[in-house]
Design an enzyme around this catalytic site. Structure first.
Site, PDB file in Angstrom:
ATOM      1  N   ASP A 166      77.030   0.246 -37.065  1.00 42.80           N
ATOM      2  CA  ASP A 166      76.806   1.470 -36.304  1.00 42.80           C
ATOM      3  C   ASP A 166      76.043   1.187 -35.012  1.00 42.80           C
ATOM      4  O   ASP A 166      75.395   0.145 -34.858  1.00 42.80           O
ATOM      5  CB  ASP A 166      76.012   2.467 -37.160  1.00 42.80           C
ATOM      6  CG  ASP A 166      76.376   3.914 -36.865  1.00 42.80           C
ATOM      7  OD1 ASP A 166      76.916   4.185 -35.777  1.00 42.80           O
ATOM      8  OD2 ASP A 166      76.098   4.781 -37.721  1.00 42.80           O
ATOM      9  N   ASP A 210      82.045  11.673 -36.063  1.00 38.73           N
ATOM     10  CA  ASP A 210      81.092  12.032 -37.113  1.00 38.73           C
ATOM     11  C   ASP A 210      81.411  13.371 -37.765  1.00 38.73           C
ATOM     12  O   ASP A 210      80.751  13.755 -38.730  1.00 38.73           O
ATOM     13  CB  ASP A 210      79.664  12.072 -36.551  1.00 38.73           C
ATOM     14  CG  ASP A 210      79.011  10.701 -36.539  1.00 38.73           C
ATOM     15  OD1 ASP A 210      79.548   9.781 -37.186  1.00 38.73           O
ATOM     16  OD2 ASP A 210      77.968  10.541 -35.887  1.00 38.73           O
TER      17      ASP A 210
END
Length: 708
Positions: A449, A514
């Site tokens: 990430d 997301d």
């Protein structure tokens, strides 16, 4: 012939031709489009125009790297300098190495003692051409500053519209089509990563180009840092496109006898509309995507991610319970997201301290991985190597290891700072930390990430860091993959913030957004699949209500949307009632049943509207297809529009089964039974189509077609 050079070079295959004009001192793309037969010098000469009023007697060429020294007045494609008064870059083409599918065009600028080589590589099996620029400083004493290096190509004058991928965090990859103005379109990204709102690509279309017909060209830059895409109309009416790395002054300097190679810029052509571009990209990437092709097993396992299930509240007991229930549902990989390392109870602390939190996992992560394996699941782990928290042992020990800006307070985003990967000791620390995790615990998958932009880019020596930072991330990923070839890497950057053809060389999966909102995901996934194949697209069944949008969707809709990529679940499966669990398990089984088709077949987007979206995946031999019809909002009419099944063989007969959802209204069940009782010609299904049953908004139907 001139000095051993041909007047032009013609690369071609079944789908495309690229003609490179070498009649001037610099090479230029004279043509990129549908495959041509023979090309000769007289044809090339017809591209030259007469002297325009109040203009030069001969138009300056739009070369692969146009510069001001040739009289060119557009945006320069290249800008170099050795000193304030030594910037006059004016190269001359001196040689070309040519093969059936490759060119290496070498030019020399004697004034700056610089060699520039343009490489063009035409893929043999698709319409994709790769272009790169190599700059070498031939000077034995002086440095060269590279201020700009953009691959440049003229645009044929019938391509008067553009389509961009734009959006924002939580709603990436939205497609926006617009007419080209009589000026410039400039898309500059300075976020330090690919970005959520300015994907490094642009599609060029004619006014008549549709989803399935007409000419279209796509330009994709393989770069995960700052980038520029420009479309410009010159005063003489010619248009051009430029793409390349966005470099700040003095960010990139070449020492004597050193060189720079630009990120690859890929050009793709289709005469079958926007959908034709998609087919070319998918074939190209599937053939060349080494990270997935090199895996001992290429089947994409259904996975459970703990983030929206638990957030930071993870511990051994919770994780074991989730693993047990995941195994019962048929899930094949368990990914432990944020919250597993020392002191990480919220997003204010501990990034950089990549040791297991023993208060949560007393015996480390090995028992968790072992339990996964006992249940038939792989084990994966979330990391964010490029960031550090102020409240961390790493920052307390090395506060100088972060990027900043002199005389200004450090800017935190999500309570984190950016590590300076230009420092060798920082990269070594990260490699050793990650290696220790992968050595101690049988981990098969890393969710890598990057949760913030780079707002302050000054490195340890006072320079601009993004160019070196991006290459350092690539190098670290490559180093990890070389040491641990069995480990897959997912590219995630607070969703789709790092999703491009550059990091594609290291990643086996992308997290497009997301948001797990199924309604938004239909649009996000459409944008993703317009360039990348489904097996690289993370698509999860999220909770209801959605944590980002607050919308509530039935499990049948959430799961029906998620099963079209690399399927996963990101919800607390312990909280599902029996009905939801049964629907989710059925969706997972349906995905597994058709996984090879989904991940190897031909994805085809259908003509859609704001109310209704549909798509298909068809097997290579056209004997099987899976097709979806999603109703996005309340329709203006009682019935949806007809479902026309694209990509199938019009000469074949097909059985059509409605395989999703499982729970149908009485009318829908009658419709399903009538389909099963009949066979349909491929020509009828493609041209006349089927009349769908009445659907509720925010629902999805999935059809399975088999040839008989």
């Amino acid at each position: 012939m001139r000095d051993g050079l041909k007047l032009f070079y013609h690369l071609k295959n079944e789908w495309v031709s690229i003609v490179v004009d070498c009649r001037s001192q610099q090479p230029s793309i004279a043509y990129f489009g549908e495959a041509l037969g023979n090309v000769n010098a007289s044809m090339l000469g017809q591209l030259d125009r007469h002297e325009a009023p109040a203009s030069l007697s001969a138009e300056p060429v739009i070369s692969l790297s146009p510069s001001v020294g040739t009289g060119y007045l557009g945006h320069p494609g290249i800008a170099l300098r050795k000193a304030p008064n030594r910037w006059q870059f004016n190269p001359r083409l001196v040689s070309c190495e040519a093969s059936e599918s490759r060119l290496a065009l070498v030019s020399i600028c004697e004034a700056l003692a610089v060699e520039i080589t343009h490489y063009l590589r035409l893929d043999r099996n698709t319409s994709v051409t790769e272009l790169t620029t190599h700059i070498k400083n031939l000077d034995s004493e002086a440095r060269v500053s590279v201020d700009r290096c953009l691959m440049t190509a003229p645009i044929q004058d019938h391509l008067t519209e553009a389509l961009e991928l734009t959006g924002r965090w939580g709603y990436e990859l939205q497609q926006n089509r617009f007419p080209l103005p009589a000026s410039s379109v400039v898309r500059e990204n300075r976020t330090g990563r690919t970005s959520h709102h300015l994907h490094p690509s642009i599609r060029l279309l004619s006014t008549t180009t549709s989803l399935h017909s007409g000419d279209a060209i796509d330009v994709q830059l393989a770069w995960s840092g700052n980038h520029t895409t420009r479309i410009e109309q010159l005063a003489d009416g010619r248009r051009l496109v430029q793409a390349g790395e966005l470099l700040e002054p003095d960010e990139l300097e070449l020492d004597p006898n050193t060189s720079y190679t630009s990120p690859s810029c890929f050009f793709c052509f289709s005469n079958e509309g926007v959908s034709g571009l998609t087919q070319q990209w998918h074939r190209f990437i599937r053939a060349r995507h080494e990270p997935v092709n090199a895996l001992p097993h290429r089947t994409r396992p259904v996975q459970l991610n703990t983030w929206e299930a638990c957030y930071f509240e993870v511990n051994e007991a919770t994780v074991i319970e989730l693993i047990d229930q995941a195994a019962d549902l048929g899930i094949e990989r368990f990914v432990l997201d944020d919250g597993w390392f020392e002191g990480r109870n919220n997003d204010h602390t501990s990034l950089g301290d990549w040791q297991v939190d023993r208060s949560k996992f007393p015996a480390g992560l090995t028992p968790v991985a072992t339990h996964c394996h006992s249940k038939g699941l792989e084990f994966g782990l979330w990391i964010e190597p490029e960031m550090v928290s102020r409240k961390s042992e790493l920052y307390r020990a090395h506060p100088d290891w972060v990027l900043g800006f002199s005389g200004t307070s450090l800017i935190e985003a999500r309570h984190q700072l950016v590590l300076d990967l230009g420092r060798e000791e920082v990269v070594d620390y990260l490699f050793e930390s990650i290696s220790a995790l992968l050595t101690e615990t049988p981990i098969r998958y890393l969710k890598w990430d990057m949760n913030r932009d780079i707002h302050q880019m000054e490195n340890a020596v006072g320079g601009r860091a993004v160019h070196h930072q991006t290459n350092a991330v690539y190098a670290l990923m490559a180093r990890i993959r070389k040491q641990f070839p069995h480990v897959e890497i997912e590219s995630c950057a607070s969703g789709g913030g790092r999703l491009d053809m550059g990091v594609l060389q290291h990643a086996t999966r992308f997290w497009p957004s997301d948001t797990n909102d199924a309604l938004d995901r239909v649009r996000v996934q459409t944008g993703f699949l317009s360039m990348l194949p489904p097996e690289l697209m993370g698509s999860h069944v999220g909770p209801s209500p959605c944590h980002l949008t607050g919308r509530q969707h039935a499990m049948a809709f959430r799961a029906g949307v998620a099963l079209w990529g690399h399927m996963g679940v990101e919800a607390d499966i312990r909280a599902l009632d029996e009905s939801e669990r049964a629907v989710l398990e059925a969706a997972i089984n349906l995905h597994k049943q058709h996984r090879l088709l989904l991940h190897r077949g031909c994805y085809i987007e259908h003509e859609s509207s704001a109310q209704q979206v549909s798509w298909s995946v068809v097997s290579a031999d056209q004997t099987e297809a899976l097709s979806a019809l999603a109703l996005m909002e309340t329709p203006n009419t009682a019935f949806p529009k007809r479902m026309r099944f694209l990509g199938i063989d019009v000469a074949k007969q097909y059985r059509v089964n409605l395989v999703w959802p499982q729970e149908l209204s009485a009318a829908q069940a009658q419709y399903r039974d009538s389909l099963q009782a009949n066979t349909f010609g491929g020509d009828w299904l493609q041209h006349a189509g089927l009349e769908p049953p009445i659907m509720r908004p925010e629902s999805i139907l999935i059809y399975h077609l088999t040839a008989i």
